[in-house]
Design a protein around this motif. Structure first.
Motif, PDB file in Angstrom:
ATOM      1  N   LYS A  89       3.149  30.549  81.302  1.00  0.00           N
ATOM      2  CA  LYS A  89       3.571  31.940  81.871  1.00  0.00           C
ATOM      3  C   LYS A  89       4.754  31.491  82.789  1.00  0.00           C
ATOM      4  N   ALA A  90       5.562  32.388  82.990  1.00  0.00           N
ATOM      5  CA  ALA A  90       6.719  32.329  83.875  1.00  0.00           C
ATOM      6  C   ALA A  90       6.304  32.207  85.349  1.00  0.00           C
ATOM      7  N   ASP A  91       5.160  32.946  85.883  1.00  0.00           N
ATOM      8  CA  ASP A  91       4.657  32.996  87.153  1.00  0.00           C
ATOM      9  C   ASP A  91       3.887  31.715  87.501  1.00  0.00           C
ATOM     10  N   GLY A  92       3.867  30.782  86.579  1.00  0.00           N
ATOM     11  CA  GLY A  92       3.060  29.528  86.999  1.00  0.00           C
ATOM     12  C   GLY A  92       1.716  29.507  86.822  1.00  0.00           C
ATOM     13  N   ASN A  93       1.045  30.845  86.101  1.00  0.00           N
ATOM     14  CA  ASN A  93      -0.222  31.023  86.155  1.00  0.00           C
ATOM     15  C   ASN A  93      -0.782  30.446  84.873  1.00  0.00           C
ATOM     16  N   TYR A  94      -1.722  29.522  84.787  1.00  0.00           N
ATOM     17  CA  TYR A  94      -2.263  29.065  83.334  1.00  0.00           C
ATOM     18  C   TYR A  94      -3.000  30.292  82.538  1.00  0.00           C
ATOM     19  N   GLN A  96      -3.660  33.646  80.900  1.00  0.00           N
ATOM     20  CA  GLN A  96      -3.566  35.044  80.768  1.00  0.00           C
ATOM     21  C   GLN A  96      -4.759  35.892  80.586  1.00  0.00           C
TER      22      GLN A  96
END
Length: 518
Positions: A89-94, A96
């Protein structure tokens, strides 16, 4: 036999270089580009170490939404952080977030012909439906509720917006054979495992507002299952627009006294009032998504998937799920490590690789369905293929012929012949595992093609391969533990998936989809 495109390119370069220095450079490039160097980082020892953790009692069977599943996603996240493989994810969160709900018994008021009927005693809601009400003056009897090319209950029958009454079973001919199959074998329209869903879907596709299904053989079991908190899970916001009820004999005959002997469809003058209030519990689960960006074609994505969940604890026993699907989960981590090692050596894949661990597979392929149908991190149009790994650590005791060093492949030729050919060629080049297509048959009664996460990609015309060792006596049992895994086979099969992903990611042209399904 064609090796990876990078091996071929590097070899040609070595022959074309004139100077000794150029030849040395080409030789070094060939060594760096050799996928065997990275496949060899996938070892039975590392797979075993991870699986003994992931399928341990500490993870409590990884039931979706529960403590063990939360521990599992944190474990996976830390593995990718340690390997320095970034989040997708673009926000760096693994993670979803996947919004889910557990079905509770809804509040339903049902009146037929002016008489009130009771939930469980007379009927039971067999699906999660949206809040709503319904008032009608007639009910359409659609006989068996079948919509098939060989027999159609809905011919000349308009049911859009109507309440439809159907019954179980399917018609037979005078000789005792079934009309649809033409033999003594029943079809999905009266198969216990498929009839319930097939008849529901047929009515839904024709726009029915509600279905009353008279299925006396299973009513008591259904009332017990759906009459309380069933644990049946679904994607939140995915509640049906159609109401779907199983009804008992008293209610069925109150609507149509001749329902068991009727031979034709008809519209019955029967007033009915319905009020339905959904009572589901909502919660969040997580898919885990890590990513290696491609060097030349970064927008084209190869998806490697495995489900991270299992069945939790039942009657005090932990269902560890070592094979199902701890084996696929740790395989993907090892494959990610192999690709990351290649990147560190200056050999980034041409196309991007998504390492996708999906939740709630055991609850109906929900995590993968959320990814494909609701929130794909990368556009499905840019998704080249899905290699899905679900149980690759054991052997099938029913497979009495052939070597232990085998794997069942499902789906490889259903959308792309090229994918199938590549898979075969890669295996012959690197692994020589016996590829068994027993369960790839369109008429496979087990319907494995529809029962793991690859299917949500396949239904969107994305070519897939499902890697599977078959079921065994420990399947969906507390005895599916890591000590029973064949780590030598797990290593071989994981390397096969890696080599296939390598070829798909690094070949010059994207594979062709030549068997698109409407």
């Amino acid at each position: 036999m064609r090796k990876s495109v990078f091996i071929l390119s590097a070899t040609l370069l070595a022959f074309s270089c004139g100077s000794t220095q150029e030849k040395q450079t080409a030789t070094k490039a060939t060594e760096i580009a050799n996928p065997m160097e990275y496949a060899n980082t996938i070892t039975s020892a590392e797979l075993k170490e991870m699986l003994y953790t992931y399928a341990s009692d500490e993870f409590e069977g990884r039931l979706t939404g529960e403590k063990g599943q939360k521990m599992a996603v944190e474990y996976l996240k830390q593995q990718y952080i340690t390997m320095d493989v970034p989040a997708a994810k673009a926000d760096g969160n693994y993670f979803q977030d996947v919004p889910l709900e557990v079905m509770e018994a809804p509040k339903v008021n049902l009146t037929v012909n002016g008489k009130s009927y009771k939930m469980i005693d007379d009927f039971v809601s067999a699906s999660t439906s949206k809040n709503g009400s319904l008032t009608v003056t007639d009910i359409v009897f659609a006989d068996y509720g079948i919509d098939d090319e060989n027999y159609n209950s809905y011919n000349n029958l308009a049911v859009k917006g109507k309440v439809v009454l159907i019954r179980s079973g399917e018609p037979k001919k005078a000789d005792g054979n079934y009309v649809i199959s033409g033999s003594d074998e029943s079809s999905k329209w009266s198969n216990f495992r498929q009839e319930y869903a097939a008849k529901r879907d047929a009515a839904k596709e024709r726009g029915a507002a509600a279905v009353l299904f008279y299925y006396p053989e299973i009513y008591d079991m259904a009332a017990q299952r759906f009459g309380g908190s069933s644990g049946r899970m679904s994607l939140r916001g995915n509640a049906d627009d159609m109401f779907y009820f199983l009804i008992n004999t008293d209610l069925a005959k109150a609507i149509m006294p001749t329902i068991e002997t009727a031979t034709k469809t008809e519209t019955l003058t029967v007033p009915m009032n319905l009020e339905y209030i959904n009572a589901s519990n909502e919660f969040i689960s997580e898919n885990v998504a890590a990513f290696i960006k491609g060097s030349e074609k970064p927008d084209e994505v190869i998806v490697l998937s495995a489900h991270l969940d299992h069945m939790g604890i039942e009657d005090g026993e932990i269902f560890n799920g070592a094979d199902d699907d701890g084996s696929g989960t740790v395989a993907i981590i090892e494959i990610a490590e192999a690709f990351k090692t290649a990147v560190k050596n200056g050999h980034r894949p041409k196309r991007s690789i998504l390492f996708l661990h999906v939740t709630a597979e055991e609850k109906g392929l929900l995590g993968s369905r959320y990814y494909t149908d609701t929130d794909p991190i990368f556009p499905l149009a840019n998704t080249v293929a899905n290699l899905n790994i679900d149980m690759i650590g054991r052997t099938d005791p029913k497979r009495t012929e052939g070597a232990d060093n085998y794997i069942y492949l499902i789906g490889s030729d259903k959308l792309s012949q090229e994918l199938h050919d590549i898979s075969e060629e890669v295996n012959k080049t690197y692994m020589n595992i016996e590829l068994d297509y027993k369960y790839n048959d369109d008429n496979d009664p087990n319907r494995f093609y529809y029962r793991s996460d690859h299917y949500n990609f396949a239904k969107n015309n994305i070519p897939v391969i499902f890697y599977f060792n078959g079921t065994h006596d420990d399947y969906h049992r507390p005895s599916d533990t890591p000590d029973k895994i064949r780590y030598d086979l797990l290593e071989n099969r994981t390397r096969l998936v890696f080599y296939t992903a390598w070829e798909l990611a690094n070949r010059e042209n994207r594979i062709i989809v030549d068997k698109i399904k409407e």
